[in-house]
Design a protein around this motif. Structure first.
Motif, mmCIF file in Angstrom:
data_model
loop_
_atom_site.group_PDB
_atom_site.id
_atom_site.type_symbol
_atom_site.label_atom_id
_atom_site.label_comp_id
_atom_site.label_asym_id
_atom_site.label_seq_id
_atom_site.Cartn_x
_atom_site.Cartn_y
_atom_site.Cartn_z
ATOM 1 N N ASP A 11 0.730 -1.253 0.121
ATOM 2 C CA ASP A 11 0.030 -0.241 -0.206
ATOM 3 C C ASP A 11 0.858 0.902 -0.226
ATOM 4 O O ASP A 11 0.386 2.444 -0.735
ATOM 5 C CB ASP A 11 -0.812 -0.051 1.060
ATOM 6 N N PHE A 12 2.288 1.187 1.442
ATOM 7 C CA PHE A 12 2.784 2.529 0.760
ATOM 8 C C PHE A 12 3.375 2.391 -0.034
ATOM 9 O O PHE A 12 3.511 3.566 -0.810
ATOM 10 C CB PHE A 12 3.912 2.288 1.911
ATOM 11 N N GLY A 17 7.522 8.737 -4.766
ATOM 12 C CA GLY A 17 7.451 10.194 -5.443
ATOM 13 C C GLY A 17 6.544 10.983 -5.623
ATOM 14 O O GLY A 17 6.162 12.196 -5.860
ATOM 15 N N ALA A 18 5.811 10.465 -4.083
ATOM 16 C CA ALA A 18 3.900 11.258 -4.363
ATOM 17 C C ALA A 18 3.612 12.459 -3.187
ATOM 18 O O ALA A 18 4.340 12.075 -1.986
ATOM 19 C CB ALA A 18 2.730 10.773 -4.753
ATOM 20 N N GLU A 19 3.573 13.111 -3.341
ATOM 21 C CA GLU A 19 2.779 14.411 -2.132
ATOM 22 C C GLU A 19 2.034 12.991 -1.545
ATOM 23 O O GLU A 19 0.976 12.588 -2.217
ATOM 24 C CB GLU A 19 1.596 15.234 -3.040
ATOM 25 N N LEU A 115 5.848 11.703 -0.336
ATOM 26 C CA LEU A 115 7.089 9.930 -0.027
ATOM 27 C C LEU A 115 8.260 9.825 -1.273
ATOM 28 O O LEU A 115 7.402 9.388 -2.065
ATOM 29 C CB LEU A 115 6.410 9.017 -0.275
ATOM 30 N N LEU A 116 9.326 10.373 -0.491
ATOM 31 C CA LEU A 116 10.956 10.188 -2.002
ATOM 32 C C LEU A 116 10.603 8.440 -2.660
ATOM 33 O O LEU A 116 11.388 8.262 -3.054
ATOM 34 C CB LEU A 116 11.629 10.319 -1.013
ATOM 35 N N ALA A 127 11.246 4.168 5.065
ATOM 36 C CA ALA A 127 10.281 5.441 3.863
ATOM 37 C C ALA A 127 11.127 6.886 4.617
ATOM 38 O O ALA A 127 10.997 7.449 5.453
ATOM 39 C CB ALA A 127 8.670 5.488 4.629
ATOM 40 N N GLN A 128 11.172 6.833 3.157
ATOM 41 C CA GLN A 128 12.254 8.701 3.489
ATOM 42 C C GLN A 128 11.294 9.710 2.669
ATOM 43 O O GLN A 128 10.684 9.563 2.239
ATOM 44 C CB GLN A 128 13.183 8.847 3.117
#
Length: 155
Positions: A11-12, A17-19, A115-116, A127-128
């Motif tokens: 899911d994550f 790459g998204a806001e 999410l970078l 998660a960065q």
């Protein structure tokens, strides 16, 4: 506010790459600043002495401790994303944290997150997240940086 629900690594990963969204605004009060000063033993006058700050501070009022605003990350992050099916979350790292603008007493701030990257480290999600603490009606954010959380999902 639409809160993003995450139930597992997959899911994550869909959001890489998204806001991810923004939190609600939170008002920084003098009482909160005073409590933070007491908790951290940081009693610098620019945070606590309103009369002196009016005349001697370039801001014209007291300001929040920079680390007070950083300490709000988990609270504000929790308004953006709810991680379900979680055994444990660990604060792992803060990179490139830059304080850009003082947060004055009674300013309202909110967190914007992107999410970078998301990596699977043998069952632990790393998660960065790019974070920006925005100040209402200010063109400059209070700070920007990259935080890293480790998420241990239940099997």
């Amino acid at each position: 506010m639409n809160q993003l629900l995450i139930g597992n690594f997959e899911d994550f990963q869909k959001h890489e790459g998204a806001e991810l969204g923004v939190s609600e605004y939170h008002t920084i009060t003098q009482e909160q600043i005073a409590k933070f000063a007491e908790a951290t033993l940081d009693y610098q006058w620019i945070h606590l002495d309103a009369e002196r700050a009016k005349t001697e501070s370039p801001f014209g009022s007291t300001i929040a401790h920079g680390y007070l605003t950083v300490s709000l990350l988990p609270y504000l992050w929790g308004q953006i994303v709810t991680i379900q099916n979680l055994k444990m979350q660990v604060n792992y790292e803060i990179e490139n944290l830059r304080f850009n603008q003082a947060v004055m007493v009674n300013n309202q701030v909110r967190l914007k997150a992107k999410l970078l990257s998301l990596k699977n480290l043998r069952g632990i999600a790393k998660a960065q997240i790019e974070v920006t603490l925005e100040i209402m009606d200010s063109p400059k954010p209070a700070y920007t940086g990259v935080i890293t959380f480790l998420y241990h999902f239940n099997k």
